[in-house]
Design a protein around this motif. Sequence first.
Motif, PDB file in Angstrom:
ATOM      1  N   PHE A 162       0.794  -1.245   0.282  1.00 37.57           N
ATOM      2  CA  PHE A 162      -0.106   0.103   0.252  1.00 37.57           C
ATOM      3  C   PHE A 162       1.023   1.369   0.072  1.00 37.57           C
ATOM      4  O   PHE A 162       1.828   1.447   0.386  1.00 37.57           O
ATOM      5  N   SER A 163       0.366   1.754  -0.432  1.00 36.85           N
ATOM      6  CA  SER A 163       1.454   3.827  -0.530  1.00 36.85           C
ATOM      7  C   SER A 163       0.479   4.684  -1.692  1.00 36.85           C
ATOM      8  O   SER A 163      -0.794   4.524  -1.053  1.00 36.85           O
ATOM      9  N   ARG A 164       1.278   5.329  -0.491  1.00 39.45           N
ATOM     10  CA  ARG A 164      -0.260   7.135  -0.896  1.00 39.45           C
ATOM     11  C   ARG A 164       0.849   8.116  -1.786  1.00 39.45           C
ATOM     12  O   ARG A 164       2.224   8.540  -2.137  1.00 39.45           O
ATOM     13  N   ILE A 165       0.290   8.572  -3.469  1.00 43.92           N
ATOM     14  CA  ILE A 165       0.894   8.863  -4.454  1.00 43.92           C
ATOM     15  C   ILE A 165       0.225   9.808  -4.919  1.00 43.92           C
ATOM     16  O   ILE A 165      -0.949   9.503  -4.832  1.00 43.92           O
ATOM     17  N   ASN A 166       0.357  11.155  -4.641  1.00 46.31           N
ATOM     18  CA  ASN A 166      -0.362  12.016  -5.012  1.00 46.31           C
ATOM     19  C   ASN A 166      -1.338  12.208  -4.010  1.00 46.31           C
ATOM     20  O   ASN A 166      -2.626  12.857  -5.169  1.00 46.31           O
ATOM     21  N   GLY A 167      -1.538  12.088  -2.573  1.00 46.94           N
ATOM     22  CA  GLY A 167      -2.704  11.473  -2.412  1.00 46.94           C
ATOM     23  C   GLY A 167      -3.910  10.617  -2.235  1.00 46.94           C
ATOM     24  O   GLY A 167      -4.778  11.187  -1.638  1.00 46.94           O
ATOM     25  N   GLN A 168      -3.443  10.219  -3.188  1.00 50.79           N
ATOM     26  CA  GLN A 168      -4.420   9.327  -3.546  1.00 50.79           C
ATOM     27  C   GLN A 168      -3.634   7.549  -2.316  1.00 50.79           C
ATOM     28  O   GLN A 168      -2.069   7.715  -2.802  1.00 50.79           O
ATOM     29  N   PHE A 169      -4.243   6.504  -2.181  1.00 56.03           N
ATOM     30  CA  PHE A 169      -3.756   5.608  -2.047  1.00 56.03           C
ATOM     31  C   PHE A 169      -3.911   4.580  -2.394  1.00 56.03           C
ATOM     32  O   PHE A 169      -5.552   4.280  -3.486  1.00 56.03           O
ATOM     33  N   VAL A 170      -2.858   3.835  -3.371  1.00 58.56           N
ATOM     34  CA  VAL A 170      -3.166   2.848  -4.020  1.00 58.56           C
ATOM     35  C   VAL A 170      -2.309   0.830  -3.455  1.00 58.56           C
ATOM     36  O   VAL A 170      -1.937   1.367  -2.748  1.00 58.56           O
TER      37      VAL A 170
END
Length: 564
Positions: free
Chosen positions: A61-69
């Motif tokens: 799980f990562s946070r990329i540009n304010g989104q969780f992916v």
Amino acid sequence: MPTGTPNNPIPFPVAPQLLVVDPAGRQTTVAIRPFPFHVGRAPDSQLVLHDSRVSRDHARFSRINGQFVIEDLDSRHGVWVNGERIRGNRVLTGGERIEFGVPDGYRLHFSSEPSASVPPTKPAGATVPTATSLEKLRAVLDIGRSLQSSFSIPDVLDTVLDAAISVTGAERGFLLLLGEPEWGYAPDLVVRASRSRGGERLHESDLRIPRRLIQQALDTRRDMFSMSFDPVAITGDLPVGTIADLALRSVCCLPLVRVNLGGSAKPEPETDQSSSIGVLYLDSRAGTVDLANGNRELLQAFALEASTVLESARLLADERSRQQMEDELAVARRIQQGLLPRQLPNTGWIQAEGSSSPCHEVGGDYFDLVPASPDVWVFVIADVAGKGVSAALVASFLQGAFLAGAPESGIGCVLSRINEFLADRGPESRHATVFHGSLDRDGLLTYANAGHCQPLVVSRSGLIALAATSMPLGLVHGTPFRTETLRLQPGDKLVLYSDGVTEASNPAGEFFGIERLRDAVRAARGRTCAEMYRTVMANVREFIGNTDQHDDLTLVVVEFSGPE
């Protein structure tokens, strides 16, 4: 609740969470932090899934540009979101069901609701829900699967803890050992594995109970395979707030004891009180830990499995250490044998044949034969007191000292310098017996015998033993080393040997002895030095048979052939 789409996800006001449903149907809420948040079978994952079908590093799980992916890390069975296998990564908006491509496996439910992080509180005095028979069987199978498929000790210990928590309904589990098994067990307890009911790894500081109290309970127990530990009863001995902050309602401690693998199909626990190697610690704040309905016996079985894994690790470490030592000694043996003369003279006015065999990998015997000039050869045979590596080191020093000694300075002078060095700096009780001599083209033998076995001069008229002319090297400072001379005739031979020849023993415990050596030499009197050497060695080998020898064996035969 705010809603969003995959192309326009909403920002989450709190850390997202996962509702983890294990294969037995138990649910636990885990906060996704910190990022990146790894999920897999590896023990250093933020969320460890104990299923051999799950990859070690399965998803992230990562946070990329304010989104969780969520991202599939090239796992074997893939990552499935809402029943669809993802390729690469997938943006999460909340409410997704995440699976790992295996039937009856773990399920994760992604959520942004803060209330999901707190499971319902149980009323005071309630009993923690414990495992059904099917769940107990699954816990046992998990341990068996981990033992078969995992080469990682931490993985197996984590599985044992998870199984113990599952069976008893405990909230936390710690496995404490008396030091590290790879280096032998130390006096103090060390946390080697720690888990929560949700499979999260805990920090060793989360235990909060002073380990000395657990150690005291372990040392004073009356039963080898059980112990009593009540932290509430000893709060007066604890720092203020320790037990109150934890609010523990139940604690269970089970001793871990060393097992004797010993080639048996079934590990046998040792029953000596000193055989304790650690503690399996479980506790709960919600209610009492269930030790009924066979759960105690299951816990003892789990503890035995943990002890077996640790003992196997210790034995493996011992075996690796032993193998490394054997490899190093084998290298040392090759080096020591390589320092012996590679070729002895076999033509001309002087000829020789000989060998040296250590009783261990390396030994304390040494011989050499080198030309000092076209008309003079010098030779030496030495036997260092003791056996093995320490004797071999002194023997190697002697070789270097004799090779570096100037022949023109004289045999007595060379021996005196070596004696002073050994007496001053040599290891305690590491003296050496030495026979050192020279032979010139005219047959003049000059020698000094520093306490060594008496060499035999073989001539047409009989045998002459060259007695000692001084004490061994390294015993007393200032020892004089007198030299003697003897004129050899063409065909005469000089037999040099260490006490490993005369003290070679047969199965009855008898020594080969000096008389058998004399008889073998007489039998080969008219033969070449090489034939005499082979005759003596054949007699020695026939005498000892397959008996293990306890001393190095060195034999050298030097022949004076006369001027060319």
